[in-house]
Design a protein around this motif. Structure first.
Motif, mmCIF file in Angstrom:
data_model
loop_
_atom_site.group_PDB
_atom_site.id
_atom_site.type_symbol
_atom_site.label_atom_id
_atom_site.label_comp_id
_atom_site.label_asym_id
_atom_site.label_seq_id
_atom_site.Cartn_x
_atom_site.Cartn_y
_atom_site.Cartn_z
ATOM 1 N N THR A 189 0.821 -1.203 0.000
ATOM 2 C CA THR A 189 0.000 0.000 0.000
ATOM 3 C C THR A 189 0.853 1.250 0.000
ATOM 4 O O THR A 189 0.549 2.241 -0.681
ATOM 5 N N ARG A 190 1.963 1.220 0.750
ATOM 6 C CA ARG A 190 2.845 2.372 0.806
ATOM 7 C C ARG A 190 3.443 2.656 -0.573
ATOM 8 O O ARG A 190 3.496 3.803 -1.036
ATOM 9 N N GLN A 191 3.947 1.581 -1.236
ATOM 10 C CA GLN A 191 4.536 1.762 -2.563
ATOM 11 C C GLN A 191 3.495 2.273 -3.566
ATOM 12 O O GLN A 191 3.777 3.130 -4.411
ATOM 13 N N ARG A 192 2.292 1.759 -3.454
ATOM 14 C CA ARG A 192 1.215 2.188 -4.355
ATOM 15 C C ARG A 192 0.909 3.666 -4.180
ATOM 16 O O ARG A 192 0.740 4.417 -5.145
ATOM 17 N N LEU A 193 0.871 4.083 -2.930
ATOM 18 C CA LEU A 193 0.602 5.494 -2.653
ATOM 19 C C LEU A 193 1.703 6.391 -3.183
ATOM 20 O O LEU A 193 1.458 7.480 -3.697
ATOM 21 N N VAL A 194 2.941 5.930 -3.065
ATOM 22 C CA VAL A 194 4.074 6.705 -3.577
ATOM 23 C C VAL A 194 3.961 6.861 -5.089
ATOM 24 O O VAL A 194 4.158 7.937 -5.655
ATOM 25 N N MET A 195 3.687 5.748 -5.774
ATOM 26 C CA MET A 195 3.568 5.803 -7.235
ATOM 27 C C MET A 195 2.404 6.700 -7.671
ATOM 28 O O MET A 195 2.538 7.489 -8.609
ATOM 29 N N GLU A 196 1.233 6.605 -7.011
ATOM 30 C CA GLU A 196 0.096 7.425 -7.379
ATOM 31 C C GLU A 196 0.383 8.901 -7.121
ATOM 32 O O GLU A 196 -0.026 9.772 -7.897
ATOM 33 N N THR A 197 1.142 9.154 -6.061
ATOM 34 C CA THR A 197 1.503 10.549 -5.762
ATOM 35 C C THR A 197 2.439 11.105 -6.809
ATOM 36 O O THR A 197 2.280 12.226 -7.292
#
Length: 329
Positions: free
Chosen positions: A269-277
């Motif tokens: 989830t953390r990596q996903r949030l970073v990529m979406e940001t």
């Protein structure tokens, strides 16, 4: 002819005359438009209002006075003869208003004789008393009125007040008259110069009223427009408020979902949030991520799926060429 015979003839003649007089004076007719009073040795009976042939005692025991039931008119301040010519009496019509101006006022009083007994016996000249009472009433009312009212919009009130005051005076005098209406015929200023000056004042007053009405109309229009704009702004603000609230609720719901995912798998989830940001901050950018051990370079496209598909062959070629360069070294 003997004296005795002559006296007899005279006596018979006198008796005959008396009998004929009694016959002719014992009957009288009351018309539909009349009312009658029978007077017996100076004492009046109750009014007789029914029409027809009536009987009474012969004169001089009884006599009859007839009065009309019609409506009479008293012309105050002027007189109109049969040919239509009008004669004015300024002495009667000249009056002072409550604001110390002089006006000429003439009027017509309509009345009826409603009590024949009082009309005949309570006043020597009822019409003259009515004239004097009319003069006192109209002078009193004009004296308590302003000149503007007397010459313009206050005439109806002056008529009503004069009618009421005159009616009370006539009732107090008890002369058998009932006042029906009082009608102002004319109220004017005493000379042409004063009339012209007052006309100018009246015109200015009307112009003023017109301007005031126009200003009030303009004010009302502007207020209506402003109120409409206020309502529109308030409505727009409320709509914006509602939209912001709904958006905040949606953001909270999205956060709750992300947080639930984060609780299940924190790292992904953390990596996903970073990529979406990164994708939202740098839209359309191509980002390269290198392994920590210096191995093969990997390409991570952070852009819409359609754009990724279009650029996929070029990205693969780049990766391959860079991989071969790394091997040769």
């Amino acid at each position: 002819m003997s004296t005795k015979r002559l006296l007899t003839i005279i006596a018979v003649s006198i008796v005959g005359i008396i009998l004929l007089s009694a016959v002719f004076t014992s009957w009288y007719t009351v018309d539909e438009s009349e009312q009658a009073i029978v007077i017996t040795f100076g004492e009046a009976s109750e009014p007789i209002t029914e029409s027809g042939l009536k009987f009474k005692l012969p004169w001089p025991i009884q006599k009859v006075e007839k009065l009309s039931k019609e409506t009479f008119s008293l012309q105050f301040g002027y007189k109109q003869d049969e040919s239509g010519e009008i004669t004015s009496y300024d002495k009667d019509t000249k009056m002072i208003t409550g604001d110390d101006n002089i006006v000429l006022t003439d009027l017509v009083v309509q009345y009826k004789i409603t009590d024949p007994k009082s009309y005949l016996f309570n006043s020597e000249n009822p019409k003259e008393m009515l004239h004097d009472a009319t003069s006192a009433s109209i002078r009193s009312v004009i004296g308590n009125s302003k000149i503007d009212d007397a010459l313009t919009s206050g005439k109806a009130q002056i008529e009503a007040d004069t009618n009421e005051l005159l009616g009370s005076l006539i009732k107090k005098y008890d002369i058998g008259i009932t006042v029906l209406t009082v009608k102002l015929q004319d109220v004017e200023l005493p000379n042409a110069e004063v009339r012209a000056a007052f006309t100018a004042v009246t015109d200015a007053e009307e112009t003023k009223n017109t301007k005031v009405n126009q200003a009030e109309k303009y004010e009302n229009e502007k207020i209506s427009v402003a109120e409409g704009e206020v309502d529109a702004i308030i409505s727009e603000a409320r709509g914006y408020q509602t939209a912001r609230i709904e958006q905040a609720k949606g953001d909270v719901a999205l956060f709750d979902k992300l947080y639930a995912e984060y609780q299940n798998n924190k790292e992904i989830t953390r990596q996903r949030l970073v990529m979406e940001t990164l994708d939202s901050v740098l839209p359309g950018a191509k980002i390269y991520i290198m392994n920590d051990d210096g191995g093969t370079m990997k390409y991570l496209p952070l852009q819409p799926l359609e754009s990724t598909k279009q650029n996929a062959p070029a990205a693969t070629t780049t990766n391959e060429s860079k991989t071969e360069e790394g091997s040769g070294q």
